[in-house]
Design a protein around this motif. Structure first.
Motif, PDB file in Angstrom:
ATOM      1  N   PHE A 377       0.836  -1.195   0.000  1.00  0.00           N
ATOM      2  CA  PHE A 377       0.000   0.000   0.000  1.00  0.00           C
ATOM      3  C   PHE A 377       0.874   1.250   0.000  1.00  0.00           C
ATOM      4  O   PHE A 377       2.001   1.244   0.496  1.00  0.00           O
ATOM      5  CB  PHE A 377      -0.913   0.021   1.224  1.00  0.00           C
ATOM      6  N   LEU A 382      -1.644   3.900   4.258  1.00  0.00           N
ATOM      7  CA  LEU A 382      -1.327   3.228   5.518  1.00  0.00           C
ATOM      8  C   LEU A 382      -1.551   4.143   6.710  1.00  0.00           C
ATOM      9  O   LEU A 382      -2.037   3.708   7.763  1.00  0.00           O
ATOM     10  CB  LEU A 382       0.125   2.736   5.497  1.00  0.00           C
ATOM     11  N   LYS A 436      -4.521  -4.863   6.896  1.00  0.00           N
ATOM     12  CA  LYS A 436      -3.968  -4.864   5.541  1.00  0.00           C
ATOM     13  C   LYS A 436      -4.269  -6.187   4.840  1.00  0.00           C
ATOM     14  O   LYS A 436      -4.628  -6.204   3.652  1.00  0.00           O
ATOM     15  CB  LYS A 436      -2.456  -4.625   5.582  1.00  0.00           C
ATOM     16  N   ARG A 440      -6.387  -6.676   1.383  1.00  0.00           N
ATOM     17  CA  ARG A 440      -5.829  -7.443   0.251  1.00  0.00           C
ATOM     18  C   ARG A 440      -6.764  -8.587  -0.147  1.00  0.00           C
ATOM     19  O   ARG A 440      -6.963  -8.863  -1.339  1.00  0.00           O
ATOM     20  CB  ARG A 440      -4.464  -8.019   0.635  1.00  0.00           C
TER      21      ARG A 440
END
Length: 870
Positions: A377, A382, A436, A440
């Motif tokens: 990212f 983030l 995260k 994804r």
């Protein structure tokens, strides 16, 4: 360093500029940063004049509102584009032109700054350049771009500077041009990066500090001057819209606020005209500003988020009671531009673009999916992820797909994309890593075979995916290391499950569970949920207490705080682990079980069963849910389905968390003919008194694929999965016509012992799906109403039939002998060699000989399949 001779030289048309830059190389993308687009015009004309004299192909991409940069006298090929049609369409047309014109072409683009306005996004401006520039470079072309200086955030400017081969600052002062090269790739001279002045056709280094300081000092430097706030189009529009509202967010109705309302709907919510009209009707400007304040990145919020917010706005506008009854949502929205950036930055866009024309698209998609699962990212994303997690603290959250293709009229994409529950426990870094991974996972699910098959079947194969995310706090409460809502489920404003004459399909239906709503949406085991007809909530098909116990919910989905994950736990274990739950509101004691236990001296018997009787009979929840569904149905002018959770404050007070709302693809018959009469029993293949799901139908059956129960039960678990794939190959390989699939247990079950584990991809071309309760004595087919597989059946116009094969007197019949007397077109050799093929009896009807017909009436819940003979 001397100029690179790896590629042929072009020319800017100004000899002194060529000398400063050591030539214009094939592959150069030249970016001019200007204060006014008119300042670039003489340099564009010089470039085009030279290309015209040299006989080079000249292409002009026209998409901005400013005056044309390239005059007709240079005979350019002009391509007029509309950026408002969308990023993908825009970039695809440009790439197609570049591919068509080939190597050595000269290109001029309108000022790029207008793209950020049309797309409401500096991020997408940078993404455009990151795709177009390398493609031009590989084609050995030269392209001129311009960008308004100090009009964009570093997010886009830095991306453009990193990708371009040549970046030039052009100044105009006191009738004179000045040029300051900022980047010239693979070329260098001792004076290249000095300020140059233009005198006639000559450009020379400015050697006087007086002149240099005078020119450059007048230019704002926002990168160091904290008083200069660079705002992109997105921030500027939100700020201007906010100015229409008072300090407390109260927006007065005016023509100006109406214009901003329409603009923000297109910028944040949807570009679908039908949905946009609904939004204009029910959203206030303050609603849209609130969404903007809770967005990560830019772009649209997607179908799922739009449906949730729009449904809430509709309810609140229709009745003030919903302000109190609805649980406040504090969701965050990860804009669709973040997904684009993720795909582009992780080198997946080109592969995705080429996948559509690949001879093996599913294999190509799997490669992309794996890459997305490991993607990185951008730093700014983030940082915003961290802030979202800081806001939620350690409350469980769910990361949900919110595709722009999802939950639209006619394309529900039910369950195709992933959604990920996060218990959200651990250190900040551990929680960020899990978050995260969840993002994804959802992004990667856009490349799953299920999604791609669905898109192909719905005519969406050439539509590009734009995925936003909805990050929601999980509705519920902590109970001694367990987190769960009291109730959850799905609801439909039209009830296609009419199993009793007393049920009004227009009153709607709920599928209710205790705990997380995943059990109402996803079916993973041999368990049941409570299906509630909203006009007759206490009516149920079970009669005895034992039947009620058998068909009640036995497993609860919860978030286990200790193990930091979502788990499925027996109801008894949940009760014992969660003191303080208002158990008596949802469950009743099985007094007959207690009597038997006492009689046989059985100790510690757990007699509670989830009936929800007190909720249904003693609270106003059902009346409120019926009102909710009817209100949304009227507003959408279309049947809807919802996902919801309910939490009780005390016995008489509760809050409903409306999690999702979308148009539901259910076919409502307008006029249904009566079933045929006088059909002989020996000509009847099957007959059902319900359940029947789908549009009332009268159709010819061209082939029947029958899975023989006794042979299926003899297969191993691995062979049952293999059989499902073989069935998919047969069904999808059939040459047109209507296919009926008949088999034991539940089609699409994830447990092969309960039914054939086909996927939607396997049955997408089937017209009729029939379940037999003939697998084993204890199994009764369950509709799984509200599951994703069920939604697929309804959306695709598949007729579903349930057959209780041992209840002939109740209107059920399955004439297996009639079917088996028909020739099996699977060859005897194949059946002998392949034990899987031996489980299947495949019959093709021959026109002019024996023919099969289906006739169903959903309102009467009667259906029959019968043969006719010529």
């Amino acid at each position: 360093m001397a100029a690179s001779r790896d590629k042929p030289l072009f020319s800017s048309g100004i000899e002194s500029l060529d000398e400063i830059l050591q030539g214009i190389l094939a592959g150069d993308n030249v970016v001019w940063q200007v204060d006014d687009i008119d300042h670039q015009v003489p340099f564009v004309h010089a470039f085009c004049h030279c290309a015209h004299l040299d006989g080079k192909k000249l292409v002009y991409f026209r998409f901005a509102s400013h005056e044309a940069l390239v005059p007709d006298k240079f005979e350019p090929d002009v391509f007029v584009l509309d950026p408002r049609a969308g990023f993908e369409q825009f970039i695809t047309k440009i790439l197609n032109v570049i591919s068509e014109y080939g190597r050595g072409t000269c290109y001029v683009f309108d000022c790029l700054s207008g793209l950020a306005v049309d797309w409401y996004s500096d991020r997408m401006l940078g993404n455009f350049f990151k795709l177009a520039c390398p493609y031009l470079y590989q084609a050995d072309t030269v392209a001129y771009f311009s960008l308004l200086r100090n009009a964009h955030t570093p997010l886009s400017v830095q991306a453009i500077h990193r990708t371009a081969q040549v970046v030039l600052d052009l100044y105009y002062s006191s009738g004179k041009y000045y040029l300051l090269p900022l980047k010239v790739l693979k070329r260098h001279t001792s004076t290249m990066y000095m300020l140059h002045s233009m005198d006639g056709q000559d450009m020379n280094p400015v050697t006087s500090s007086v002149v240099v300081a005078e020119i450059l000092a007048a230019t704002p430097q926002p990168w160091i001057d904290c008083k200069i706030g660079l705002r992109d189009t997105w921030s500027r529009i939100l700020s201007e819209a906010q100015a229409c509202c008072g300090p407390e967010g109260n927006c007065e109705e005016s023509e100006k606020s109406r214009i901003f309302l329409q603009k923000l709907i297109r910028m944040i919510v949807t570009r679908n005209d039908k949905v946009a009209k609904l939004c204009e009707q029910y959203f206030d400007l303050s609603d849209l500003l609130s969404i903007g304040k809770r967005m990560v990145g830019t772009g649209l919020i997607g179908g799922k988020a739009t449906g949730m917010l729009l449904a809430r706005a509709i309810l609140v506008k229709k009745s003030a009671k919903w302000r109190k009854l609805l649980e406040t949502h504090d969701s965050f929205f990860i804009g669709s531009d973040i997904f684009y950036s993720f795909v582009i930055n992780n080198k997946c866009w080109w592969e995705r673009h080429q996948m559509k024309s690949s001879p093996q698209p599913f294999a190509a998609a799997e490669t992309i999916r794996q890459r997305l699962l490991k993607g990185k990212f951008q730093r700014d994303s983030l940082e915003q992820f961290r802030e979202v997690l800081n806001y939620f603290g350690q409350s469980p959250i769910i990361v949900r797909s919110s595709s722009l293709l999802e939950d639209a009229y006619g394309n529900a994409f039910s369950g195709k994309y992933e959604s990920v529950f996060l218990a959200n426990q651990g250190t900040p870094e551990e929680r960020l890593q899990k978050f995260k991974d969840a993002v994804r996972t959802v992004y990667a699910s856009t490349m799953s075979p299920e999604v791609l098959s669905y898109r192909a079947h719905r005519g969406l194969w050439n539509r590009y995916e734009e995925m936003a995310l909805l990050v929601q706090r999980v509705s519920g409460a902590f109970y001694n290391g367990v987190y769960l809502p009291h109730l959850a489920g799905v609801g439909y404003s039209f009830n296609p499950f009419v199993w009793n004459e007393g049920i009004d399909p227009h009153a709607g239906v709920l599928r209710l569970v205790f705990g997380l709503g995943t059990r109402a949406v996803d079916r993973h085991d041999d368990d049941y949920t409570r299906v509630i007809a909203l006009n007759a909530p206490l009516k149920r098909p079970e009669i005895t207490v034992d039947e009620m116990h058998k068909y009640s919910q036995h497993v609860v989905d919860i978030i286990d705080i200790k193990s930091n994950r979502q788990v499925s736990v027996p109801f008894e274990e949940v009760v014992k682990a969660t003191p303080g739950l208002p158990l008596a509101l949802f469950a009743d004691r099985d007094l007959e079980m207690e009597d038997r236990a006492e009689k046989y001296r059985v100790q510690d018997v757990f007699s509670w069963m989830l009936t929800f009787k007190k909720v249904l009979a003693d609270t106003s929840l059902i009346a409120d849910m019926r009102d909710m569904l009817a209100t949304l149905d009227r507003a959408y002018k279309y049947p809807v389905d919802i996902e919801f959770a309910v939490n009780f404050i005390d016995r008489d007070q509760y809050r409903v968390n409306l999690l999702q709302c979308r148009p539901f693809q259910v076919q409502i018959p307008q006029a249904v003919a009566r079933l045929p009469k006088n059909i002989r029993k020996q000509d009847t293949l099957l007959q059902t008194a319900g359940p029947i799901i789908g549009e009332a139908a009268a159709m010819r059956i061209d082939r029947i694929i029958y899975v023989r129960p006794e042979k299926y039960n003899g297969l191993s678990m691995a062979d049952r999965y293999a059989l499902a794939r073989l069935l998919g190959e047969i069904a999808n390989g059939a040459a047109g016509g209507n296919t009926m699939l008949v088999g034991p247990g539940r089609w699409g079950s994830k447990m092969p012992e309960l039914g054939v584990p086909v996927t939607f991809n396997d049955v997408r071309n089937v017209s009729v799906l029939c379940e037999l309760s003939a697998m084993h004595a204890k199994l009764t087919p369950d509709l799984s109403l509200g599951t994703h597989f069920f939604n697929d059946i309804v959306e695709m116009g598949i007729v579903y039939l349930g057959i209780h094969s041992k209840r002939e007197k109740e209107g059920y019949l399955f004439n297996e002998k009639l079917l088996l007397r028909m020739p099996n077109i699977l060859s005897a050799t194949l059946q002998e060699q392949d034990r899987l093929a031996g489980v299947i009896h495949l019959v093709e009807m021959k026109p002019g000989e024996t023919e099969m017909f289906l006739h169903t009436n959903i309102m009467e819940q009667k259906g029959i399949v019968f043969r006719t003979r010529s």
